[in-house]
Design a protein around this motif. Structure first.
Motif, PDB file in Angstrom:
ATOM      1  N   ILE A 168       0.755  -1.217   0.258  1.00 35.04           N
ATOM      2  CA  ILE A 168      -0.066   0.145  -0.166  1.00 35.04           C
ATOM      3  C   ILE A 168       0.629   0.886  -0.130  1.00 35.04           C
ATOM      4  O   ILE A 168       0.555   2.091  -1.004  1.00 35.04           O
ATOM      5  CB  ILE A 168      -0.764  -0.134   1.164  1.00 35.04           C
ATOM      6  N   GLY A 169       1.691   1.376   1.260  1.00 36.30           N
ATOM      7  CA  GLY A 169       3.325   2.857   0.657  1.00 36.30           C
ATOM      8  C   GLY A 169       3.668   2.610  -0.341  1.00 36.30           C
ATOM      9  O   GLY A 169       3.834   3.724  -0.875  1.00 36.30           O
ATOM     10  N   VAL A 170       4.001   1.449  -1.692  1.00 37.71           N
ATOM     11  CA  VAL A 170       4.486   1.915  -2.304  1.00 37.71           C
ATOM     12  C   VAL A 170       3.839   1.976  -3.820  1.00 37.71           C
ATOM     13  O   VAL A 170       3.895   3.440  -4.745  1.00 37.71           O
ATOM     14  CB  VAL A 170       5.219   0.249  -2.921  1.00 37.71           C
ATOM     15  N   VAL A 171       2.050   2.190  -3.508  1.00 42.12           N
ATOM     16  CA  VAL A 171       1.644   2.453  -5.061  1.00 42.12           C
ATOM     17  C   VAL A 171       0.579   4.040  -3.813  1.00 42.12           C
ATOM     18  O   VAL A 171       1.381   4.600  -4.634  1.00 42.12           O
ATOM     19  CB  VAL A 171       0.260   1.431  -3.999  1.00 42.12           C
ATOM     20  N   LEU A 172       1.088   3.998  -3.152  1.00 43.26           N
ATOM     21  CA  LEU A 172       0.342   5.502  -2.629  1.00 43.26           C
ATOM     22  C   LEU A 172       1.798   6.481  -2.631  1.00 43.26           C
ATOM     23  O   LEU A 172       1.692   7.694  -2.587  1.00 43.26           O
ATOM     24  CB  LEU A 172       0.482   5.568  -0.710  1.00 43.26           C
ATOM     25  N   LEU A 173       3.434   6.037  -2.152  1.00 39.81           N
ATOM     26  CA  LEU A 173       4.517   7.072  -2.697  1.00 39.81           C
ATOM     27  C   LEU A 173       5.196   7.395  -3.690  1.00 39.81           C
ATOM     28  O   LEU A 173       4.603   9.062  -3.496  1.00 39.81           O
ATOM     29  CB  LEU A 173       5.009   6.166  -3.266  1.00 39.81           C
ATOM     30  N   PRO A 174       3.716   7.235  -5.383  1.00 37.47           N
ATOM     31  CA  PRO A 174       3.872   8.282  -6.635  1.00 37.47           C
ATOM     32  C   PRO A 174       2.982   9.295  -6.741  1.00 37.47           C
ATOM     33  O   PRO A 174       3.065  10.085  -6.660  1.00 37.47           O
ATOM     34  CB  PRO A 174       4.529   7.210  -7.598  1.00 37.47           C
ATOM     35  N   MET A 175       1.914   9.011  -5.395  1.00 36.63           N
ATOM     36  CA  MET A 175       0.742   9.580  -5.210  1.00 36.63           C
ATOM     37  C   MET A 175       1.462  10.927  -4.500  1.00 36.63           C
ATOM     38  O   MET A 175       0.602  12.345  -4.632  1.00 36.63           O
ATOM     39  CB  MET A 175      -0.251   9.118  -5.050  1.00 36.63           C
ATOM     40  N   LEU A 176       1.483  11.107  -3.102  1.00 40.56           N
ATOM     41  CA  LEU A 176       2.450  11.292  -1.765  1.00 40.56           C
ATOM     42  C   LEU A 176       3.210  12.112  -2.313  1.00 40.56           C
ATOM     43  O   LEU A 176       3.606  13.152  -1.832  1.00 40.56           O
ATOM     44  CB  LEU A 176       2.392  10.814  -0.989  1.00 40.56           C
ATOM     45  N   ARG A 177       4.255  11.749  -2.747  1.00 34.82           N
ATOM     46  CA  ARG A 177       5.170  12.252  -3.469  1.00 34.82           C
ATOM     47  C   ARG A 177       6.224  13.203  -2.130  1.00 34.82           C
ATOM     48  O   ARG A 177       6.616  14.302  -2.161  1.00 34.82           O
ATOM     49  CB  ARG A 177       5.759  13.722  -3.850  1.00 34.82           C
ATOM     50  N   PRO A 178       6.874  12.431  -1.012  1.00 38.12           N
ATOM     51  CA  PRO A 178       7.534  12.692   0.299  1.00 38.12           C
ATOM     52  C   PRO A 178       8.848  13.670  -0.216  1.00 38.12           C
ATOM     53  O   PRO A 178       8.669  14.161   0.128  1.00 38.12           O
ATOM     54  CB  PRO A 178       8.004  11.637   1.208  1.00 38.12           C
ATOM     55  N   TRP A 179       8.740  13.121  -1.380  1.00 38.10           N
ATOM     56  CA  TRP A 179      10.876  13.538  -1.686  1.00 38.10           C
ATOM     57  C   TRP A 179      10.554  15.358  -1.914  1.00 38.10           C
ATOM     58  O   TRP A 179      11.296  15.734  -2.126  1.00 38.10           O
ATOM     59  CB  TRP A 179      11.352  13.303  -2.654  1.00 38.10           C
ATOM     60  N   GLN A 180       9.074  15.865  -2.224  1.00 36.15           N
ATOM     61  CA  GLN A 180       8.807  17.026  -3.177  1.00 36.15           C
ATOM     62  C   GLN A 180       8.189  17.903  -1.975  1.00 36.15           C
ATOM     63  O   GLN A 180       8.164  18.895  -1.896  1.00 36.15           O
ATOM     64  CB  GLN A 180       7.518  17.204  -4.219  1.00 36.15           C
ATOM     65  N   GLY A 181       7.719  16.786  -1.054  1.00 35.04           N
ATOM     66  CA  GLY A 181       7.138  18.339   0.517  1.00 35.04           C
ATOM     67  C   GLY A 181       7.624  19.539   1.048  1.00 35.04           C
ATOM     68  O   GLY A 181       6.729  19.729   1.496  1.00 35.04           O
ATOM     69  N   ARG A 182       8.984  19.004   1.403  1.00 33.10           N
ATOM     70  CA  ARG A 182       9.410  20.341   2.192  1.00 33.10           C
ATOM     71  C   ARG A 182       9.398  21.436   1.021  1.00 33.10           C
ATOM     72  O   ARG A 182       9.254  22.535   2.026  1.00 33.10           O
ATOM     73  CB  ARG A 182      10.723  19.565   2.343  1.00 33.10           C
ATOM     74  N   ARG A 183       9.762  21.171  -0.352  1.00 30.51           N
ATOM     75  CA  ARG A 183       9.883  23.303  -1.093  1.00 30.51           C
ATOM     76  C   ARG A 183       8.410  22.848  -1.744  1.00 30.51           C
ATOM     77  O   ARG A 183       7.999  24.260  -1.777  1.00 30.51           O
ATOM     78  CB  ARG A 183      10.403  22.141  -2.492  1.00 30.51           C
ATOM     79  N   ALA A 184       7.463  22.051  -1.411  1.00 24.77           N
ATOM     80  CA  ALA A 184       5.696  22.482  -1.274  1.00 24.77           C
ATOM     81  C   ALA A 184       5.417  23.247  -0.263  1.00 24.77           C
ATOM     82  O   ALA A 184       4.852  24.342  -0.683  1.00 24.77           O
ATOM     83  CB  ALA A 184       4.917  21.662  -2.159  1.00 24.77           C
ATOM     84  N   ASP A 185       6.185  23.127   0.905  1.00 23.20           N
ATOM     85  CA  ASP A 185       5.599  23.355   2.007  1.00 23.20           C
ATOM     86  C   ASP A 185       5.856  24.528   2.466  1.00 23.20           C
ATOM     87  O   ASP A 185       5.685  26.130   2.848  1.00 23.20           O
ATOM     88  CB  ASP A 185       5.774  22.644   3.463  1.00 23.20           C
ATOM     89  N   HIS A 186       7.303  24.932   2.196  1.00 25.51           N
ATOM     90  CA  HIS A 186       7.863  26.415   1.823  1.00 25.51           C
ATOM     91  C   HIS A 186       7.299  27.735   0.837  1.00 25.51           C
ATOM     92  O   HIS A 186       7.224  27.563  -0.309  1.00 25.51           O
ATOM     93  CB  HIS A 186       9.234  26.977   2.107  1.00 25.51           C
TER      94      HIS A 186
END
Length: 186
Positions: A168-186
């Motif tokens: 489930i985590g692998v399926v969600l990974l490309p949708m949630l894109r945690p690697w982009q989170g920090r840039r999107a939050d600022h």
């Protein structure tokens, strides 16, 4: 004699761990981004919840279980000593054991999916969840006071649940894109 146990203690412990996890997510969000912070906090919460559900006695009135009446070995019979005798919300023990580890597997992938090293760490983390299940069964065997049974079926079900959560985590990974989170939050 002071006794601690029962579902009320488990729920209260899970709620307290949930509060600490939310605070952890809020504090780490600045450095990790929202998705990764929530995933790390969720992984920590799920590990505590697993410990509460599996290591807190099911009833507060158990008292001391005499050492001579406790099992001195794990059940290697697939299906275990309790079978379908335990049921919550219409779900048998085996289903509950699987479901208990699903969030840990999912949050594991999402927590480390932020980094390339996650490709190596994810399988190691899954093995760590299997070891966590084994450790729980060992503690259940050693501590007669828990009035719990050490059972190979529990380990199989827990690892299956962690694996389902992992997928489930692998399926969600490309949708949630945690690697982009920090840039999107600022």
């Amino acid at each position: 004699m002071v006794t601690i146990g029962g579902t009320g203690v488990m729920v209260l412990g899970a709620l307290a761990a949930g509060v600490v996890s939310v605070l952890t997510a809020l504090v780490t969000r600045r450095w990790l981004g929202t998705t990764s912070a929530v995933a790390v906090a969720g992984l920590l919460w799920s590990l505590v919840a697993i410990a509460l559900v599996t290591l807190v006695p099911t009833r507060a009135d158990i008292g001391i279980v005499p050492a001579e009446s406790r099992s001195d070995s794990c059940s290697w019979e697939y299906g275990g000593p309790s079978g379908a005798a335990f049921e919550v919300l219409g779900l048998d023990q085996r289903t509950l054991n699987v479901l208990l580890f699903v969030p840990a597997g999912m949050f594991l992938v999402l927590a480390i999916g932020r980094w390339w090293s996650g490709l190596l760490l994810a399988p190691i983390g899954l093995a760590g969840l299997a070891a966590y299940s084994l450790a729980i069964e060992f503690v259940q065997l050693q501590l007669a006071r828990l009035d719990r049974a050490c059972d190979v079926t529990d380990v199989v079900d827990n690892v299956l649940g962690a694996g389902v959560g992992f997928v489930i985590g692998v399926v969600l990974l490309p949708m949630l894109r945690p690697w982009q989170g920090r840039r999107a939050d600022h």
